[in-house]
Design an enzyme around this catalytic site. Structure first.
Site, short mmCIF file in Angstrom:
data_model
loop_
_atom_site.label_atom_id
_atom_site.label_comp_id
_atom_site.label_asym_id
_atom_site.label_seq_id
_atom_site.Cartn_x
_atom_site.Cartn_y
_atom_site.Cartn_z
N THR A 133 0.81 -1.23 0.00
CA THR A 133 0.00 0.00 0.00
C THR A 133 0.84 1.28 0.00
O THR A 133 0.67 2.14 -0.87
CB THR A 133 -0.92 0.04 1.24
OG1 THR A 133 -0.13 -0.26 2.40
CG2 THR A 133 -2.05 -0.97 1.12
N ASP A 223 12.34 -5.15 -0.62
CA ASP A 223 11.64 -4.76 0.60
C ASP A 223 11.80 -5.91 1.58
O ASP A 223 11.19 -6.98 1.42
CB ASP A 223 10.15 -4.49 0.30
CG ASP A 223 9.38 -4.06 1.56
OD1 ASP A 223 9.87 -4.32 2.68
OD2 ASP A 223 8.28 -3.49 1.42
N ARG A 389 -7.70 -6.46 4.29
CA ARG A 389 -6.73 -6.37 3.21
C ARG A 389 -7.46 -6.76 1.94
O ARG A 389 -7.44 -7.89 1.49
CB ARG A 389 -5.52 -7.29 3.45
CG ARG A 389 -4.67 -6.93 4.62
CD ARG A 389 -3.62 -5.84 4.41
NE ARG A 389 -4.06 -4.47 4.36
CZ ARG A 389 -3.24 -3.44 4.54
NH1 ARG A 389 -1.97 -3.62 4.78
NH2 ARG A 389 -3.67 -2.21 4.46
C1 LIG Z 1 6.08 -5.18 3.23
C2 LIG Z 1 6.03 -3.87 3.91
N1 LIG Z 1 6.73 -2.84 3.43
C3 LIG Z 1 6.70 -1.64 4.01
C4 LIG Z 1 5.93 -1.39 5.13
C5 LIG Z 1 5.88 -0.03 5.73
O1 LIG Z 1 6.55 -0.01 6.95
P1 LIG Z 1 6.18 1.00 8.12
O2 LIG Z 1 4.85 0.57 8.68
O3 LIG Z 1 7.28 0.86 9.13
O4 LIG Z 1 6.10 2.36 7.56
C6 LIG Z 1 5.18 -2.44 5.66
C7 LIG Z 1 4.34 -2.19 6.83
O5 LIG Z 1 3.36 -2.84 7.09
C8 LIG Z 1 5.23 -3.71 5.04
O6 LIG Z 1 4.52 -4.75 5.48
#
Ligand SMILES: Cc1ncc(COP(=O)(O)O)c(C=O)c1O
Length: 482
Positions: A133, A223, A389
């Site tokens: 997202t 990521d 979700r």
């Molecule tokens: C796969 C993934 N990337 C990025 C993020 C964003 O991280 P943050 O909540 O620390 O901003 C999340 C958070 O849920 C995530 O699950």
């Protein structure tokens, strides 16, 4: 990994840690739960935590810290610039990922912001296994687009595919060819792919993606927020890696990538985030944005105490005994639900259990947000807070139309090292009851719909009094039980 067998036929996941700090929980009576969810506009993000019994909203920033993490926090070196705490964190990341440069950020989405500011341009496209997202929102706000290169089975609810998070290599190659290399900003792979049910990619798949990136001269960005789960699944499910240590698998993954960013609210059992970068030129391209939006380059918005906790937490991520606890509890819960015919995403992934709302409440059309309605019903049935979700987590198209999500999931997260098995059993029990009452659940409509990231703070209402009817049925079936 400790191999512990039971003498009896018991087959349950066994924790290799004990709990030494506890937090009292409350479970409100069902009628009060209906009032709370109404006050929260049927959005579980807007519930007060004091009104929640099992907080399964997320694993973000709510994983349990270890004694070693807590102890390390006392040794933090508080300095704006050049703190030894930062150096310890940077060295730990360099040791694990073999990347020389580290840019700290206050959390994962801040890392996404910096990467999008530095690496994407208007009109370019980011190829990825699947979107997340906040990353999508950052790319879109840069005027870029996304293209998900994922095989259809990635979004099949029931599957035996051990690596549903794999990228579709043929599709990726075709997209680069048809769009033109210069119109692609970078390729992004997400470990433990969140929105399709915490599903991993294989090392073999990542290596092939790396080969494509090398061939076309594209940066490969990982990521790694949910890397811990992906590491565990590679160790368990990928033949080549079954005798490798978690550290070796980590190094092999990192070796494929040019950039690794993460939310330390997930990876490292703490709070914070950051970006590891291989090449100096890219580091230089990104660091100005960190100084501008996050803070100086040796803290990036994080407290030094959190940085100490992340350093230890990253080392604990190399311990299979720690990282297996959450996926094993998830597998236990998924198996119990499958046995009772309840629709969940399989195979069991990381992060949490994902109920398939399209089947669970098949009578609710996607335009009435079935996964959100199921989240509200789950809270009413047991004080359990999950996260929608599905379509509600999507953003409207520029013309105002509603893009229907590929999957409508209610995610029940299992933060790492937090819940006990009896609490998991309780959650299973209430979901089984809810499944028997599923026809009572109806859809929702907007009362207040924010334009950006609407799922965080939007408010909805039911079409009728189904929440009260569900609570009445609860009283009939459970008597004076909470
Ligand atoms: C796969 C993934 N990337 C990025 C993020 C964003 O991280 P943050 O909540 O620390 O901003 C999340 C958070 O849920 C995530 O699950």
């Amino acid at each position: 990994m400790s191999k512990i067998k039971f003498y009896t036929d018991l087959n349950v996941p066994l924790e290799m840690h004990k709990v030494r700090i506890v937090q009292k929980l409350e479970l409100l009576p069902v009628e009060a739960r209906v009032r709370s969810i109404r006050e929260a506009g049927f959005n579980t993000f807007l519930l007060q935590n004091k009104d929640v019994y099992l907080d399964m909203l997320t694993d973000s920033g709510v994983n349990a810290m270890s004694d070693k993490q807590q102890a390390a926090m006392f040794t933090a070196d508080d300095a704006y610039a050049g703190s030894t705490t930062f150096t310890r964190l940077q060295k730990k990341l360099e040791e694990l990922f073999k990347m020389k440069y580290f840019l700290p950020t206050h959390q994962g989405r801040a890392a996404e912001n910096i990467i999008c500011l530095g690496l994407s341009n208007e009109g370019q496209c980011c190829l990825m296994n699947y979107h997340f997202t906040t990353m999508k929102a950052h790319l879109v706000s840069q005027g870029a687009t996304i293209c998900e290169c994922m095989a259809p089975e990635g979004i099949e609810v029931r599957s035996n595919n051990p690596f549903k998070g794999n990228a579709d290599l043929k599709m990726m190659r075709e997209e680069i060819e048809s769009q033109g290399r210069e119109n692609i900003c970078f390729v992004r792979m997400e470990a433990g792919t969140n929105l399709i049910g915490g599903q991993p990619f294989s090392l073999a798949n990542l290596r092939s993606v790396r080969d494509i990136c090398v061939e076309y001269g594209l940066p490969l960005v990982l990521d790694a927020s949910l890397l811990a789960d992906n590491l565990f699944f590679i160790k368990r499910r990928e033949e080549e890696c079954k005798d490798w240590s978690i550290r070796e698998i980590t190094a092999a993954i990192a070796d494929c990538c040019d950039v690794i960013y993460f939310s330390a609210r997930k990876l490292g059992f703490a709070r914070g985030g950051g970006i590891c970068v291989r090449e100096e030129s890219m580091y230089r391209a990104l660091r100005g944005h960190v100084a501008m939006y996050e803070g100086f380059l040796t803290y990036g918005g994080m407290s030094v105490r959190e940085m100490e906790a992340i350093t230890i937490g990253l080392e604990e991520t190399m311990d299979e005994d720690y990282i297996r606890q959450s996926p094993e509890f998830i597998e236990y819960m998924v198996n119990a639900l499958v046995k009772r015919g309840i629709p969940v995403v399989t195979p069991a992934g990381g992060l949490g259990v994902h109920l398939n709302a399209m089947e669970f409440v098949e009578h609710i059309p996607q335009t009435q947000y079935p996964a959100c309605a199921l989240a509200a019903a789950c809270y009413i049935s047991g004080g359990i807070r999950g996260m929608e979700r599905g379509t509600l987590s999507e953003q409207r198209n520029p013309d105002g139309s509603e893009p229907l999500a590929n999957m409508e999931l209610l995610r029940l997260a299992l933060p790492r090292r937090v819940f006990t098995l009896s609490q998991v059993e309780y959650a299973i029990d209430r979901i089984v009851w809810l499944y028997d009452q599923r026809k009572k659940i109806s859809g929702l409509r907007w009362v207040e719909e924010p334009e950006i990231l609407r799922f965080f703070f939007g408010r909805l209402e039911p079409f009728n009094d189904w929440p009260e009817e569900l609570a009445e049925q609860f009283r009939k079936d459970f008597g004076d039980s909470l």
